[in-house]
Design a protein around this motif. Structure first.
Motif, PDB file in Angstrom:
ATOM      1  N   ARG A   1     -11.818  18.342 -37.299  1.00  0.00           N
ATOM      2  CA  ARG A   1     -11.711  19.361 -38.343  1.00  0.00           C
ATOM      3  C   ARG A   1     -12.238  20.757 -37.960  1.00  0.00           C
ATOM      4  O   ARG A   1     -11.536  21.751 -38.187  1.00  0.00           O
ATOM      5  N   PRO A   2     -13.442  20.856 -37.342  1.00  0.00           N
ATOM      6  CA  PRO A   2     -13.979  22.197 -37.055  1.00  0.00           C
ATOM      7  C   PRO A   2     -13.027  23.056 -36.215  1.00  0.00           C
ATOM      8  O   PRO A   2     -12.873  24.246 -36.481  1.00  0.00           O
ATOM      9  N   ALA A   3     -12.382  22.459 -35.228  1.00  0.00           N
ATOM     10  CA  ALA A   3     -11.499  23.239 -34.360  1.00  0.00           C
ATOM     11  C   ALA A   3     -10.328  23.796 -35.174  1.00  0.00           C
ATOM     12  O   ALA A   3      -9.962  24.973 -35.045  1.00  0.00           O
ATOM     13  N   LEU A   4      -9.748  22.939 -36.028  1.00  0.00           N
ATOM     14  CA  LEU A   4      -8.619  23.377 -36.847  1.00  0.00           C
ATOM     15  C   LEU A   4      -9.053  24.462 -37.829  1.00  0.00           C
ATOM     16  O   LEU A   4      -8.347  25.459 -38.032  1.00  0.00           O
ATOM     17  N   GLU A   5     -10.223  24.266 -38.404  1.00  0.00           N
ATOM     18  CA  GLU A   5     -10.723  25.268 -39.361  1.00  0.00           C
ATOM     19  C   GLU A   5     -11.011  26.586 -38.660  1.00  0.00           C
ATOM     20  O   GLU A   5     -10.722  27.665 -39.197  1.00  0.00           O
ATOM     21  N   GLY A   6     -11.533  26.488 -37.446  1.00  0.00           N
ATOM     22  CA  GLY A   6     -11.801  27.688 -36.657  1.00  0.00           C
ATOM     23  C   GLY A   6     -10.517  28.472 -36.407  1.00  0.00           C
ATOM     24  O   GLY A   6     -10.480  29.699 -36.542  1.00  0.00           O
TER      25      GLY A   6
ATOM     26  N   LEU B   1      -1.429  24.181 -40.720  1.00  0.00           N
ATOM     27  CA  LEU B   1      -2.832  23.900 -40.439  1.00  0.00           C
ATOM     28  C   LEU B   1      -3.524  23.303 -41.640  1.00  0.00           C
ATOM     29  O   LEU B   1      -4.300  22.355 -41.531  1.00  0.00           O
ATOM     30  N   SER B   2      -3.228  23.850 -42.818  1.00  0.00           N
ATOM     31  CA  SER B   2      -3.938  23.382 -44.001  1.00  0.00           C
ATOM     32  C   SER B   2      -3.591  21.919 -44.276  1.00  0.00           C
ATOM     33  O   SER B   2      -4.468  21.128 -44.636  1.00  0.00           O
ATOM     34  N   ALA B   3      -2.329  21.544 -44.037  1.00  0.00           N
ATOM     35  CA  ALA B   3      -1.962  20.136 -44.187  1.00  0.00           C
ATOM     36  C   ALA B   3      -2.666  19.281 -43.141  1.00  0.00           C
ATOM     37  O   ALA B   3      -3.176  18.198 -43.437  1.00  0.00           O
ATOM     38  N   GLN B   4      -2.726  19.811 -41.913  1.00  0.00           N
ATOM     39  CA  GLN B   4      -3.387  19.068 -40.827  1.00  0.00           C
ATOM     40  C   GLN B   4      -4.860  18.856 -41.111  1.00  0.00           C
ATOM     41  O   GLN B   4      -5.411  17.797 -40.825  1.00  0.00           O
TER      42      GLN B   4
ATOM     43  N   ALA C   1       4.659  36.578 -40.893  1.00  0.00           N
ATOM     44  CA  ALA C   1       5.442  35.404 -41.299  1.00  0.00           C
ATOM     45  C   ALA C   1       5.144  34.224 -40.381  1.00  0.00           C
ATOM     46  O   ALA C   1       4.995  33.082 -40.836  1.00  0.00           O
ATOM     47  N   VAL C   2       5.024  34.512 -39.071  1.00  0.00           N
ATOM     48  CA  VAL C   2       4.707  33.447 -38.116  1.00  0.00           C
ATOM     49  C   VAL C   2       3.325  32.857 -38.443  1.00  0.00           C
ATOM     50  O   VAL C   2       3.126  31.640 -38.455  1.00  0.00           O
ATOM     51  N   ILE C   3       2.360  33.746 -38.731  1.00  0.00           N
ATOM     52  CA  ILE C   3       0.991  33.291 -39.021  1.00  0.00           C
ATOM     53  C   ILE C   3       0.974  32.452 -40.308  1.00  0.00           C
ATOM     54  O   ILE C   3       0.343  31.391 -40.358  1.00  0.00           O
ATOM     55  N   GLU C   4       1.698  32.926 -41.330  1.00  0.00           N
ATOM     56  CA  GLU C   4       1.707  32.166 -42.592  1.00  0.00           C
ATOM     57  C   GLU C   4       2.254  30.760 -42.403  1.00  0.00           C
ATOM     58  O   GLU C   4       1.700  29.796 -42.925  1.00  0.00           O
ATOM     59  N   ARG C   5       3.342  30.666 -41.636  1.00  0.00           N
ATOM     60  CA  ARG C   5       3.903  29.327 -41.402  1.00  0.00           C
ATOM     61  C   ARG C   5       2.886  28.432 -40.702  1.00  0.00           C
ATOM     62  O   ARG C   5       2.727  27.262 -41.036  1.00  0.00           O
ATOM     63  N   ARG C   6       2.184  29.000 -39.720  1.00  0.00           N
ATOM     64  CA  ARG C   6       1.199  28.223 -38.993  1.00  0.00           C
ATOM     65  C   ARG C   6       0.035  27.824 -39.907  1.00  0.00           C
ATOM     66  O   ARG C   6      -0.452  26.696 -39.854  1.00  0.00           O
ATOM     67  N   LEU C   7      -0.388  28.729 -40.777  1.00  0.00           N
ATOM     68  CA  LEU C   7      -1.503  28.431 -41.685  1.00  0.00           C
ATOM     69  C   LEU C   7      -1.147  27.299 -42.643  1.00  0.00           C
ATOM     70  O   LEU C   7      -1.982  26.439 -42.932  1.00  0.00           O
ATOM     71  N   GLU C   8       0.115  27.307 -43.112  1.00  0.00           N
ATOM     72  CA  GLU C   8       0.544  26.218 -44.005  1.00  0.00           C
ATOM     73  C   GLU C   8       0.425  24.877 -43.305  1.00  0.00           C
ATOM     74  O   GLU C   8      -0.109  23.915 -43.836  1.00  0.00           O
TER      75      GLU C   8
END
Ligand SMILES: Nc1nc2c(ncn2[C@@H]2O[C@H](COP(=O)(O)OP(=O)(O)OP(=O)(O)O)[C@@H](O)[C@H]2O)c(=O)[nH]1
Ligand SMILES: [Mg+2]
Length: 365
Positions: free
Chosen positions: A156-161, A144-147, A135-142
Protein backbone atom coordinates in the motif's frame (compact mmCIF):
# COMPACT_ATOMS: atom_id res chain seq x y z
CA UNK A 1 20.87 8.14 -33.92
CA UNK A 2 18.13 10.33 -35.25
CA UNK A 3 16.03 12.60 -33.10
CA UNK A 4 12.32 12.57 -33.50
CA UNK A 5 10.51 15.88 -33.38
CA UNK A 6 6.70 16.04 -33.57
CA UNK A 7 5.15 19.11 -35.22
CA UNK A 8 2.06 20.48 -33.49
CA UNK A 9 0.02 23.67 -33.78
CA UNK A 10 -3.40 25.06 -34.54
CA UNK A 11 -5.00 24.33 -37.89
CA UNK A 12 -3.72 26.39 -40.81
CA UNK A 13 -0.83 27.78 -38.78
CA UNK A 14 1.68 26.62 -41.40
CA UNK A 15 2.73 23.27 -39.97
CA UNK A 16 2.98 21.49 -43.30
CA UNK A 17 4.71 24.47 -44.92
CA UNK A 18 7.39 24.42 -42.23
CA UNK A 19 7.66 20.64 -42.36
CA UNK A 20 8.25 20.89 -46.11
CA UNK A 21 11.00 23.50 -45.68
CA UNK A 22 12.73 21.54 -42.94
CA UNK A 23 12.77 18.27 -44.81
CA UNK A 24 12.77 19.51 -48.43
CA UNK A 25 9.62 17.52 -49.02
CA UNK A 26 6.51 18.48 -50.91
CA UNK A 27 3.64 17.33 -48.75
CA UNK A 28 0.34 18.96 -49.69
CA UNK A 29 -0.35 22.06 -47.61
CA UNK A 30 -3.49 24.04 -46.89
CA UNK A 31 -7.13 23.31 -46.18
CA UNK A 32 -6.71 20.90 -43.34
CA UNK A 33 -5.07 17.89 -44.88
CA UNK A 34 -4.97 15.54 -41.94
CA UNK A 35 -2.51 12.92 -43.07
CA UNK A 36 0.75 12.28 -41.28
CA UNK A 37 4.10 13.06 -42.99
CA UNK A 38 7.56 11.99 -41.90
CA UNK A 39 10.80 13.49 -43.20
CA UNK A 40 14.47 13.87 -42.31
CA UNK A 41 16.50 17.08 -42.01
CA UNK A 42 20.29 17.28 -41.86
CA UNK A 43 21.82 19.23 -39.00
CA UNK A 44 23.94 21.81 -40.79
CA UNK A 45 27.53 21.64 -39.54
CA UNK A 46 30.26 23.56 -41.34
CA UNK A 47 32.90 21.61 -39.40
CA UNK A 48 32.02 18.50 -41.37
CA UNK A 49 32.49 20.35 -44.66
CA UNK A 50 35.84 21.71 -43.51
CA UNK A 51 37.09 18.28 -42.42
CA UNK A 52 35.97 16.75 -45.68
CA UNK A 53 38.04 19.34 -47.52
CA UNK A 54 41.10 19.00 -45.27
CA UNK A 55 41.21 15.22 -45.36
CA UNK A 56 39.85 14.78 -48.86
CA UNK A 57 37.03 12.50 -47.74
CA UNK A 58 34.74 11.10 -50.39
CA UNK A 59 31.61 12.27 -48.60
CA UNK A 60 30.24 14.39 -45.77
CA UNK A 61 27.66 12.91 -43.39
CA UNK A 62 25.64 15.08 -41.00
CA UNK A 63 23.54 14.48 -37.93
CA UNK A 64 19.84 14.00 -38.58
CA UNK A 65 16.56 15.17 -37.14
CA UNK A 66 13.35 13.34 -38.03
CA UNK A 67 10.27 15.57 -38.22
CA UNK A 68 6.74 14.22 -38.01
CA UNK A 69 3.91 16.42 -39.28
CA UNK A 70 0.92 14.89 -37.55
CA UNK A 71 -1.75 16.53 -39.66
CA UNK A 72 -4.48 16.40 -37.05
CA UNK A 73 -4.46 18.88 -34.18
CA UNK A 74 -4.56 17.88 -30.52
CA UNK A 75 -7.76 19.80 -30.10
CA UNK A 76 -9.62 17.89 -32.80
CA UNK A 77 -8.24 14.72 -31.34
CA UNK A 78 -9.81 15.59 -28.01
CA UNK A 79 -13.21 15.20 -29.68
CA UNK A 80 -12.33 11.99 -31.44
CA UNK A 81 -11.18 9.02 -29.41
CA UNK A 82 -9.49 6.99 -32.18
CA UNK A 83 -7.68 10.04 -33.48
CA UNK A 84 -6.52 10.97 -29.99
CA UNK A 85 -5.08 7.51 -29.33
CA UNK A 86 -3.16 7.59 -32.59
CA UNK A 87 -1.98 11.15 -32.09
CA UNK A 88 -0.90 10.63 -28.52
CA UNK A 89 1.05 7.50 -29.33
CA UNK A 90 2.83 9.28 -32.23
CA UNK A 91 3.53 12.36 -30.14
CA UNK A 92 4.38 10.47 -26.98
CA UNK A 93 7.24 8.67 -28.71
CA UNK A 94 8.96 11.87 -29.89
CA UNK A 95 12.03 13.43 -28.25
CA UNK A 96 10.78 17.00 -28.63
CA UNK A 97 7.92 19.08 -29.99
CA UNK A 98 7.95 21.80 -32.60
CA UNK A 99 4.92 24.01 -32.19
CA UNK A 100 3.98 26.24 -35.12
CA UNK A 101 2.21 29.46 -34.17
CA UNK A 102 0.82 31.78 -36.79
CA UNK A 103 1.94 35.41 -36.88
CA UNK A 104 1.68 36.08 -40.63
CA UNK A 105 -1.24 38.14 -41.87
CA UNK A 106 -3.07 36.89 -44.92
CA UNK A 107 -6.79 37.47 -45.53
CA UNK A 108 -6.84 34.46 -47.83
CA UNK A 109 -5.85 32.06 -45.04
CA UNK A 110 -8.51 31.60 -42.35
CA UNK A 111 -7.46 31.43 -38.67
CA UNK A 112 -9.47 29.08 -36.41
CA UNK A 113 -9.77 31.93 -33.86
CA UNK A 114 -10.52 34.48 -36.56
CA UNK A 115 -7.72 36.86 -35.50
CA UNK A 116 -3.92 36.83 -35.36
CA UNK A 117 -2.58 36.71 -31.81
CA UNK A 118 0.56 34.60 -31.30
CA UNK A 119 0.65 35.03 -27.50
CA UNK A 120 -2.93 33.74 -27.20
CA UNK A 121 -2.10 30.79 -29.45
CA UNK A 122 1.06 29.86 -27.53
CA UNK A 123 -1.00 29.87 -24.36
CA UNK A 124 -3.66 27.71 -26.02
CA UNK A 125 -1.07 25.17 -27.13
CA UNK A 126 0.46 25.00 -23.65
CA UNK A 127 -3.04 24.35 -22.32
CA UNK A 128 -3.66 21.57 -24.82
CA UNK A 129 -0.46 19.84 -23.74
CA UNK A 130 -1.33 20.28 -20.07
CA UNK A 131 -4.88 18.94 -20.60
CA UNK A 132 -3.56 15.91 -22.38
CA UNK A 133 -1.19 15.18 -19.46
CA UNK A 134 -3.88 15.80 -16.85
CA UNK A 135 -6.16 13.30 -18.59
CA UNK A 136 -3.40 10.68 -18.50
CA UNK A 137 -2.80 11.38 -14.78
CA UNK A 138 -6.51 11.18 -13.95
CA UNK A 139 -6.85 7.81 -15.64
CA UNK A 140 -3.85 6.53 -13.72
CA UNK A 141 -5.19 7.90 -10.41
CA UNK A 142 -8.50 6.11 -10.93
CA UNK A 143 -6.71 2.83 -11.47
CA UNK A 144 -4.44 3.47 -8.49
CA UNK A 145 -7.32 4.13 -6.16
CA UNK A 146 -8.89 0.80 -7.08
CA UNK A 147 -5.52 -0.92 -6.65
CA UNK A 148 -4.97 0.66 -3.25
CA UNK A 149 -8.32 -0.65 -2.02
CA UNK A 150 -7.57 -4.21 -3.05
CA UNK A 151 -3.86 -4.19 -2.17
CA UNK A 152 -2.10 -5.95 0.68
CA UNK A 153 -0.81 -3.77 3.51
CA UNK A 154 2.81 -4.20 2.45
CA UNK A 155 2.15 -2.88 -1.06
CA UNK A 156 0.00 0.00 0.00
CA UNK A 157 2.60 2.69 0.92
CA UNK A 158 4.27 2.55 -2.50
CA UNK A 159 0.94 2.91 -4.31
CA UNK A 160 -0.14 5.72 -2.03
CA UNK A 161 3.19 7.45 -2.57
CA UNK A 162 2.68 7.32 -6.32
CA UNK A 163 -0.82 8.74 -5.99
CA UNK A 164 0.40 11.66 -3.86
CA UNK A 165 3.16 12.41 -6.33
CA UNK A 166 0.76 12.35 -9.30
CA UNK A 167 -1.71 14.58 -7.43
CA UNK A 168 1.11 17.06 -6.86
CA UNK A 169 2.22 17.33 -10.46
CA UNK A 170 -1.40 17.51 -11.56
CA UNK A 171 -1.93 20.45 -9.20
CA UNK A 172 1.11 22.08 -10.79
CA UNK A 173 -0.40 21.60 -14.24
CA UNK A 174 -3.69 23.06 -13.09
CA UNK A 175 -1.82 26.09 -11.77
CA UNK A 176 -0.33 26.61 -15.24
CA UNK A 177 3.10 25.01 -14.90
CA UNK A 178 3.94 22.58 -17.71
CA UNK A 179 5.84 19.55 -16.39
CA UNK A 180 9.07 20.73 -18.02
CA UNK A 181 8.89 23.77 -15.70
CA UNK A 182 8.08 21.89 -12.51
CA UNK A 183 10.94 21.17 -10.13
CA UNK A 184 11.36 17.45 -10.71
CA UNK A 185 14.54 15.67 -9.70
CA UNK A 186 16.09 12.69 -11.43
CA UNK A 187 14.14 10.23 -9.32
CA UNK A 188 10.82 11.97 -10.09
CA UNK A 189 11.65 11.91 -13.77
CA UNK A 190 12.40 8.21 -13.62
CA UNK A 191 9.02 7.63 -11.97
CA UNK A 192 7.16 9.32 -14.79
CA UNK A 193 9.30 8.31 -17.74
CA UNK A 194 6.78 5.65 -18.76
CA UNK A 195 3.91 8.10 -19.23
CA UNK A 196 5.33 10.03 -22.20
CA UNK A 197 3.92 13.30 -20.88
CA UNK A 198 3.72 15.97 -23.57
CA UNK A 199 4.31 19.04 -21.40
CA UNK A 200 7.55 17.45 -20.22
CA UNK A 201 9.08 17.41 -23.68
CA UNK A 202 11.46 20.12 -24.77
CA UNK A 203 9.60 22.42 -27.13
CA UNK A 204 10.56 24.80 -29.88
CA UNK A 205 7.85 27.23 -30.83
CA UNK A 206 8.22 28.49 -34.38
CA UNK A 207 6.55 31.80 -34.87
CA UNK A 208 5.49 31.72 -38.51
CA UNK A 209 5.91 35.34 -39.58
CA UNK A 210 5.19 37.09 -42.86
CA UNK A 211 8.13 38.47 -44.83
CA UNK A 212 6.97 42.00 -44.03
CA UNK A 213 7.65 41.21 -40.35
CA UNK A 214 11.30 40.16 -40.80
CA UNK A 215 12.45 43.53 -39.45
CA UNK A 216 10.65 42.98 -36.15
CA UNK A 217 11.46 39.26 -35.88
CA UNK A 218 14.14 39.63 -33.22
CA UNK A 219 11.93 41.84 -31.07
CA UNK A 220 8.91 39.54 -31.36
CA UNK A 221 11.07 36.56 -30.38
CA UNK A 222 12.43 38.39 -27.34
CA UNK A 223 9.03 39.46 -26.07
CA UNK A 224 7.51 36.00 -26.38
CA UNK A 225 10.56 34.28 -24.89
CA UNK A 226 10.37 36.57 -21.90
CA UNK A 227 6.76 35.62 -21.35
CA UNK A 228 6.65 31.94 -22.32
CA UNK A 229 10.21 30.72 -22.70
CA UNK A 230 12.06 28.54 -20.22
CA UNK A 231 15.11 26.32 -20.33
CA UNK A 232 13.20 23.72 -22.35
CA UNK A 233 10.97 26.01 -24.38
CA UNK A 234 12.40 28.42 -26.90
CA UNK A 235 10.60 30.63 -29.37
CA UNK A 236 12.14 31.45 -32.76
CA UNK A 237 10.66 33.39 -35.65
CA UNK A 238 10.68 31.98 -39.16
CA UNK A 239 9.12 33.31 -42.34
CA UNK A 240 7.58 30.02 -43.47
CA UNK A 241 6.46 30.97 -46.93
CA UNK A 242 9.67 32.82 -47.73
CA UNK A 243 11.75 29.90 -46.45
CA UNK A 244 9.80 27.56 -48.68
CA UNK A 245 10.73 29.68 -51.68
CA UNK A 246 14.33 29.75 -50.46
CA UNK A 247 14.46 25.99 -50.08
CA UNK A 248 13.49 25.60 -53.72
CA UNK A 249 16.45 27.67 -55.03
CA UNK A 250 19.95 26.56 -55.99
CA UNK A 251 22.86 27.63 -53.75
CA UNK A 252 23.79 30.71 -55.76
CA UNK A 253 20.31 32.19 -56.07
CA UNK A 254 19.70 31.42 -52.41
CA UNK A 255 22.72 33.47 -51.37
CA UNK A 256 21.58 36.39 -53.54
CA UNK A 257 18.13 36.14 -51.95
CA UNK A 258 19.58 36.11 -48.41
CA UNK A 259 21.72 39.14 -49.25
CA UNK A 260 18.69 40.98 -50.64
CA UNK A 261 16.72 40.48 -47.45
CA UNK A 262 19.84 40.96 -45.30
CA UNK A 263 19.40 37.57 -43.67
CA UNK A 264 22.55 36.00 -42.22
CA UNK A 265 21.52 32.39 -42.69
CA UNK A 266 18.33 30.59 -43.67
CA UNK A 267 15.98 30.54 -40.66
CA UNK A 268 15.64 26.82 -41.14
CA UNK A 269 19.23 26.20 -40.14
CA UNK A 270 18.50 28.08 -36.95
CA UNK A 271 15.43 25.93 -36.28
CA UNK A 272 17.28 22.68 -36.89
CA UNK A 273 20.24 23.72 -34.75
CA UNK A 274 17.99 24.97 -31.97
CA UNK A 275 16.02 21.69 -31.87
CA UNK A 276 19.38 20.05 -31.41
CA UNK A 277 20.55 22.37 -28.62
CA UNK A 278 17.22 22.14 -26.85
CA UNK A 279 17.72 18.41 -26.51
CA UNK A 280 21.13 18.95 -24.91
CA UNK A 281 22.92 17.25 -27.77
CA UNK A 282 26.47 17.77 -28.96
CA UNK A 283 28.42 16.20 -31.83
CA UNK A 284 31.75 14.52 -32.02
CA UNK A 285 33.43 14.19 -35.40
CA UNK A 286 35.26 11.52 -37.33
CA UNK A 287 37.22 11.98 -40.50
CA UNK A 288 39.00 9.79 -43.01
CA UNK A 289 39.25 8.97 -46.69
CA UNK A 290 35.82 7.48 -46.76
CA UNK A 291 33.83 10.15 -44.96
CA UNK A 292 33.87 13.12 -42.62
CA UNK A 293 30.98 12.85 -40.25
CA UNK A 294 29.18 14.38 -37.29
CA UNK A 295 27.79 12.01 -34.65
CA UNK A 296 25.11 13.47 -32.37
CA UNK A 297 25.30 12.33 -28.73
CA UNK A 298 23.81 13.54 -25.45
CA UNK A 299 26.11 15.69 -23.30
CA UNK A 300 28.16 13.71 -20.75
CA UNK A 301 28.62 10.65 -22.93
CA UNK A 302 31.74 8.59 -22.17
CA UNK A 303 34.21 7.62 -24.88
CA UNK A 304 33.10 3.96 -25.10
CA UNK A 305 29.42 4.97 -25.27
CA UNK A 306 30.24 7.44 -28.02
CA UNK A 307 32.09 4.69 -29.85
CA UNK A 308 28.96 2.58 -29.57
CA UNK A 309 27.14 5.08 -31.79
CA UNK A 310 29.44 4.08 -34.60
CA UNK A 311 29.32 0.35 -33.95
CA UNK A 312 28.59 -1.81 -30.92
CA UNK A 313 31.86 -3.74 -31.62
CA UNK A 314 33.88 -0.56 -31.09
CA UNK A 315 32.19 -0.02 -27.73
CA UNK A 316 32.72 -3.62 -26.64
CA UNK A 317 36.33 -3.80 -27.77
CA UNK A 318 37.20 -0.22 -26.77
CA UNK A 319 40.91 0.26 -26.02
CA UNK A 320 41.40 4.02 -26.19
CA UNK A 321 40.43 7.14 -28.10
CA UNK A 322 42.77 9.45 -29.98
CA UNK A 323 41.29 12.88 -29.58
CA UNK A 324 42.05 16.30 -30.96
CA UNK A 325 39.63 19.18 -30.82
CA UNK A 326 38.33 20.41 -34.19
CA UNK A 327 39.47 24.00 -33.50
CA UNK A 328 43.04 22.85 -32.77
CA UNK A 329 43.12 20.53 -35.76
CA UNK A 330 42.07 23.33 -38.10
CA UNK A 331 44.27 25.95 -36.44
CA UNK A 332 47.36 23.74 -36.69
CA UNK A 333 46.62 22.52 -40.19
CA UNK A 334 46.35 18.78 -39.45
CA UNK A 335 47.53 15.92 -37.24
CA UNK A 336 51.29 16.59 -37.58
CA UNK A 337 50.86 20.13 -36.25
CA UNK A 338 48.50 18.95 -33.51
CA UNK A 339 51.02 16.35 -32.30
CA UNK A 340 53.83 18.89 -32.29
CA UNK A 341 51.78 21.31 -30.17
CA UNK A 342 50.79 18.56 -27.77
CA UNK A 343 47.04 18.94 -28.31
CA UNK A 344 46.68 15.44 -29.74
CA UNK A 345 45.62 13.32 -26.77
CA UNK A 346 45.05 9.70 -25.93
CA UNK A 347 42.01 9.22 -23.68
CA UNK A 348 40.70 6.20 -21.77
CA UNK A 349 37.28 4.76 -21.06
CA UNK A 350 36.33 7.42 -18.48
CA UNK A 351 36.84 10.33 -20.85
CA UNK A 352 33.72 12.45 -21.38
CA UNK A 353 33.45 13.36 -25.05
CA UNK A 354 33.21 17.09 -25.82
CA UNK A 355 31.43 18.87 -28.65
CA UNK A 356 33.80 19.19 -31.60
CA UNK A 357 36.20 16.40 -30.56
CA UNK A 358 37.65 14.73 -33.64
CA UNK A 359 38.09 11.13 -32.55
CA UNK A 360 39.76 7.99 -33.77
CA UNK A 361 38.77 4.97 -31.69
CA UNK A 362 41.20 2.09 -31.20
CA UNK A 363 39.47 -1.19 -30.48
CA UNK A 364 39.95 -4.89 -30.42
CA UNK A 365 37.37 -7.55 -31.30
N1 LIG B 1 1.05 34.48 -46.43
C1 LIG B 1 1.53 33.38 -45.85
N2 LIG B 1 0.86 32.24 -45.98
C2 LIG B 1 1.35 31.13 -45.40
C3 LIG B 1 2.54 31.15 -44.62
N3 LIG B 1 2.75 29.91 -44.15
C4 LIG B 1 1.73 29.16 -44.61
N4 LIG B 1 0.88 29.88 -45.36
C5 LIG B 1 -0.35 29.43 -46.04
O1 LIG B 1 -1.28 29.03 -45.04
C6 LIG B 1 -2.02 27.91 -45.47
C7 LIG B 1 -1.90 26.82 -44.44
O2 LIG B 1 -0.55 26.37 -44.42
P1 LIG B 1 -0.20 24.86 -44.05
O3 LIG B 1 1.29 24.78 -44.07
O4 LIG B 1 -0.95 23.90 -44.86
O5 LIG B 1 -0.73 24.84 -42.57
P2 LIG B 1 -1.11 23.57 -41.67
O6 LIG B 1 -0.97 24.01 -40.25
O7 LIG B 1 -0.36 22.37 -42.10
O8 LIG B 1 -2.64 23.46 -42.00
P3 LIG B 1 -3.59 22.19 -41.87
O9 LIG B 1 -2.75 20.96 -41.79
O10 LIG B 1 -4.37 22.28 -43.14
O11 LIG B 1 -4.42 22.46 -40.68
C8 LIG B 1 -1.49 27.52 -46.83
O12 LIG B 1 -2.33 28.06 -47.80
C9 LIG B 1 -0.11 28.18 -46.86
O13 LIG B 1 0.28 28.52 -48.17
C10 LIG B 1 3.25 32.40 -44.49
O14 LIG B 1 4.30 32.50 -43.85
N5 LIG B 1 2.69 33.48 -45.12
MG1 LIG C 1 -0.98 20.40 -42.59
Amino acid sequence: MSLDVGIIGLEMSGRTTIFNCLTSMEAGSGRSRQEEHIGIARVPDSRVDRLKEMFKSRKAVYGEVKYIDLGASIKNAAKDFTLSGKLLSSLGATDALLCVVRAFKDEAVPHPQASIDPARDIEAMELELAFSDMAVIERRLEKLSAQIKSSRTAERPALEGEAVFLENIKAGLEAGAPLRRQALDEEDLKKISGYQFLSLKPMLTVLNIGEDELGQARQMEEQLNLRFGDKSHLIVALAGKLEMELAGLDDESRQAFLDDFQIEEPGLNKVIRTSFDLLGLISFLTTGEDESRAWPIPRNTSAPQAAGRIHSDIERGFIRAEVVHYDDLVRLGGYAGARKEGVFRVEGKNYIVQDGDVINFLFNV
